[in-house]
Structures are given as structure tokens and as C-alpha cells.
Scaffold this active site. Sequence first.
Site, PDB file in Angstrom:
ATOM      1  N   SER A   1       0.726  -1.292  -0.154  1.00 32.78           N
ATOM      2  CA  SER A   1       0.105  -0.041  -0.379  1.00 32.78           C
ATOM      3  C   SER A   1       0.965   1.371   0.337  1.00 32.78           C
ATOM      4  O   SER A   1       2.333   1.060   0.371  1.00 32.78           O
ATOM      5  CB  SER A   1      -0.692   0.006   0.858  1.00 32.78           C
ATOM      6  N   LYS A   2       0.450   2.564  -0.091  1.00 31.09           N
ATOM      7  CA  LYS A   2       0.599   3.915  -0.472  1.00 31.09           C
ATOM      8  C   LYS A   2       1.813   3.881   1.181  1.00 31.09           C
ATOM      9  O   LYS A   2       2.840   4.965   0.763  1.00 31.09           O
ATOM     10  CB  LYS A   2      -0.146   4.602  -0.312  1.00 31.09           C
ATOM     11  N   ARG A   3       1.932   3.346   2.599  1.00 30.36           N
ATOM     12  CA  ARG A   3       2.653   3.789   3.492  1.00 30.36           C
ATOM     13  C   ARG A   3       3.766   3.031   3.352  1.00 30.36           C
ATOM     14  O   ARG A   3       4.722   2.794   4.211  1.00 30.36           O
ATOM     15  CB  ARG A   3       1.835   3.571   4.582  1.00 30.36           C
ATOM     16  N   HIS A   4       4.144   2.063   2.350  1.00 31.38           N
ATOM     17  CA  HIS A   4       5.277   0.906   1.579  1.00 31.38           C
ATOM     18  C   HIS A   4       6.248   2.540   0.831  1.00 31.38           C
ATOM     19  O   HIS A   4       7.313   2.152   0.270  1.00 31.38           O
ATOM     20  CB  HIS A   4       4.940  -0.201   1.113  1.00 31.38           C
ATOM     21  N   GLY A   5       5.660   3.282   0.314  1.00 31.63           N
ATOM     22  CA  GLY A   5       6.602   3.972  -0.633  1.00 31.63           C
ATOM     23  C   GLY A   5       5.791   4.037  -1.689  1.00 31.63           C
ATOM     24  O   GLY A   5       4.359   4.155  -1.734  1.00 31.63           O
TER      25      GLY A   5
END
Length: 571
Positions: free
Chosen positions: A304-308
Site C-alpha cells: 500500500s501507499k504507506r510502503h512508498g
Amino acid sequence: MAATASTLMGSPWLRIRLLPEVPPRLLLRPHLHRRTFSARAAAAADGGAGGAGPVRVRFAPSPTGNLHVGGARTALFNYLFARSKGGKFVLRIEDTDLERSTKKSEEAVLSDLAWLGLDWDEGPDVGGEFGPYRQSERNSLYKQHAEKLMESGAVYRCFCSNEELEQMKETAKQRQLPPVYMGKWATASDAEVEQELEKGTPYTYRFRVPKEGSLKINDLIRGEVSWNLDTLGDFVIMRSNGQPVYNFCVTVDDATMHISHVIRAEEHLPNTLRQALIYKALGFPMPSFAHVSLILAPDRSKLSKRHGATSVGQYKEMGYLPQAMVNYLALLGWGDGTENEFFTIDDLVEKFTINRVNKSGAVFDAVKLKWMNGQHLRSFPPDVLIKSFEDRWKDAGILQESESGFAKEAAELLKDGIDLITDADAALSNLLSYPLHATLSSDEAKPVVQDKLYEVVSGLISAYDSGELGEALAEGRDGWQKWVKNFGKSLKRKGKSLFMPLRVLLTGKLHGPDMGGTVVLIHKAGTCGAVTDQSGFVNLDERFRVLKEMDWESQRKEQESPAETAVSASP
């Protein structure tokens, strides 16, 4: 849902059936029968069409955001499967979510797919005999098939209000039962239905689901997968506002577009049960199904976006090559059975088989992707690679037009340390800079400084002032190698004891590309006129001015004083 470990390997058939058979049950409307059914759809063990017709696959994104790398991989697997089988790759836009779907998002998705090189045979922009290729333009088709199901008795009108449906869920929860529709309107009489129609009560179309039995499919990736029908309940296919529901749209679209294989993400696996029921009720042949595993983050959670960065567009903007993205995405859950990891898209088309797609999740490794990008970058023909670097450096304001060949030499020197074309700016700027003071004050430089660095400085300044070093550098690498060999002999130094001090004093750094090539290029940058004033370049004259201004005598005394103290203290 229960899944077994069996696979399709060794079996020439894909079986989709409802088991066991349930005796027909007469409803209140005499022409309607409630029964289970069985189906058998051919599929070759390697995922081919098994003689059932041409291979046709589809990628069907929703234009509600950017193209996620997971979606891109699904599109890639569909593309490779179609091309490897001589089939068709269809692009369909699933824009039934009218509130979130945008034209801008659709254009971005199409642009990203084209950038990856995944050209489609049919789609909203190229047409085809099974269009339209946007779901928002196919409503009349959905209504036509919904009416067909109504006439056959496979669906019925449901007049339940939202409040009634919520109460059913609550009742099921209290009884510890699945939250399924209780079937209030499934057995309603014609009179009851007509009464609600006359009142203008809103209604949905619900599909009649057999109350007993199970459905089994042989997924081309996952093997046998089964569901018990009593966990489903009658489901809606058309909302009260006339809009079709996702599972109904997808089934009608895939069937009328003659899709032979549905290759999609595993999160759609639960949808297969509803879609299989609709296929059979409409009398359409069933496609083969293949559900691809999720792409996972390094912590094995869903990426997801929290991983970049997670979208294709982001990686494009960061300077990644489409060839590298395609290569890396293909290896997320697939391999050709060898140790080879470098593939062009043509290689992938030649080697791809669906039965080598792994059913376990694949971890997205950004470091590995960047490394692979470097491999593809350096596989470019030399003239193409040099031109790409030169254009980048000119756009960044580091270089100006020059016939000196500086860009060629710089590209050849730096290419092995550049994995992204966007890294080329920093690589050349770093080479042209001279952070000597910062380097000498670092802990890492202490061994170099303490190895009587002042001795090397003295000899180096003499060589430069006499013109000896400049003449050697003007001859290129051969001149440098001859000079440095003689210089080492004069100081009685060699290896690391010679080259580390020279690297620090001439480049201002402890690390970098080949030292001889670096120093020769620095010399050339000061004479060829290719480097701009904005590049931050420090020429050799300026570097030696810095060296001469430093207090090397104090360093000499500081390093010699412990030895002198030890001598004076001895008896």
C-alpha cells in the site's frame, strides 16, 4: 471457502459444477423451477483453450485512481498469456462507479499500459467487434440480460427496504448464521408483486441461489477451489436505481466479449461463485479462471501507499524504464525454471506459461527493482546510453554543447554506478565536486590522514607545480598510470597506501568510480569547456589552491610528536 492442494496438471478438463444435485422445487409461480446444475468447461492443462476456441483475455481496470503495480502485473500476465497463445488481449474500462470514475484516471491508466508496452487488440480507444468497451456505455445490454433472467425465473423482484435488510443481518448475527438474504420475496405470489409495483415501491433484482450443494472450480493457478452454497444467499444483480451490480456486469461482459480465460487478482476469487451461477443461468459457456496472488510489502502485508511508491506512474516519474518494470513485475510470482532473471518482453512472451505462476504471495522489493533497472539501462547500445546521459546532463544544466567527447567519457566512467537515469545528475555533480574538508574531518578518513598524508601532499603539489602531473593527465589513462607508478616509487608507497591518499587529495572523496578515469575526466572538464558554471565544478587549479592553504606542517608535528616523546622518555 475451502481449497484443496490438487492442481489442474495432468487433467485435460476444467470442471465447474454444483454438487450434489438438488431435486427441483416447485415455486408459487408454476413456470419457475429451483434446481442446481452442473457444467463442464474445457481447458487445456497448460491453460490453453483446449480446442474450445481462440484465446481471448481481458484486463478490466476501474478508472478511480492510478494504475497500481499489482494491476500492472495482472495486465502483464494477461498480455503474455494472450501473446504466447496467439490470442487477443482486450482492454475494458469498468467505470460503473460513476462517483469515483474519472476521464483523467482512465487516460492515465491507458497511458501507463502503453508506456509498459502492453498494446491491446480491442479497447475503448481502438474499438473492436465486441464493444462498447466501457461499462458505462453497456447499460442496455445489462438490462436485456437481466430481463432474460427474470423471464426464466432465475431472478426475482425484491421490495425489501434497507431497514428490513439490516434487520435480517442482525437476526442472522444473533443466530450465528452467515449474513445472507432470508428470501422473503423469493416465493412471493404474483398478486403480492403486483401490489408493490402499483404502489411504486422500489425494487432490486435478486438472483435465486440453490440452498444446498457446493460449487467447485479447478483454478489454473490454485487448483481445486470449492464453496458451499448455503453461505451465499440470494444476491442482487440490479439495484433499485436500475444500475447493475459489479458481478453481473463482469459476467455479462466476459461472456458477450467471448473471454476464454479470466486471469485476475486473488481478491476476486470469492466473486467467482456468483459469476459462475450467472453464467449458467444465462446459458453462457464458462471461461477458465486463474487467480494471481497478491503483491506483498517487505513485512508481508498487502502493498500500500504507506510502503512508498505503488503506482506505475510514480515509478515512471522516478526514472524507471518500462523494460525493467515489465521484467520485474513478471518475476513477481513467475519464473521460467532457470536462474535467469533478465528478460525482454519478447523473451517473456516466448517463455511464459500460466502453470508456472506461483499461488503464494510475492514480495515487492524496491532495491531489487532498482538493481534490475540498472541492468536494463546498461544493456542499451553504447550510443543510446551515452545520448540519454548527455541529454539528462544538459537538461539539468550541468553540461553545455561540446564536441570534446566529455559526455561519452563521463558516461562510460559512471554507468556502472547508475541504476536510474535520474541518478546520472547526482553522479556527475558528485564527480565534479571537491568536498575535501568534510571528508578529512570524517571518522572514516582517519586511517588515511594518520598514514602520513602530509608526505603525499608535498610530493603531489610539487608534481602539479612542475607541470609533470598536468602533462601526464593530458595523455589520458596511460599517462596517468605511468605517472602514478613513478610517483609511488618516489614515496615508497603502493596499493592502498598510495591510492587512498591520492583519491582523497585529488577527488576530495574516499569512494568513487575508477580513480584514473576520474582524475583524467576532472582534468578534461577543466580544459574542454563542456561543464557549465552552474555545475559546481572545482577544477584542478582550485583543488591545489585548497591543498596549499591547509596547515600540513601542524599535522606532521602532531603525528611525529608521539614518537619523539617516546624517544625522549627512553633511558
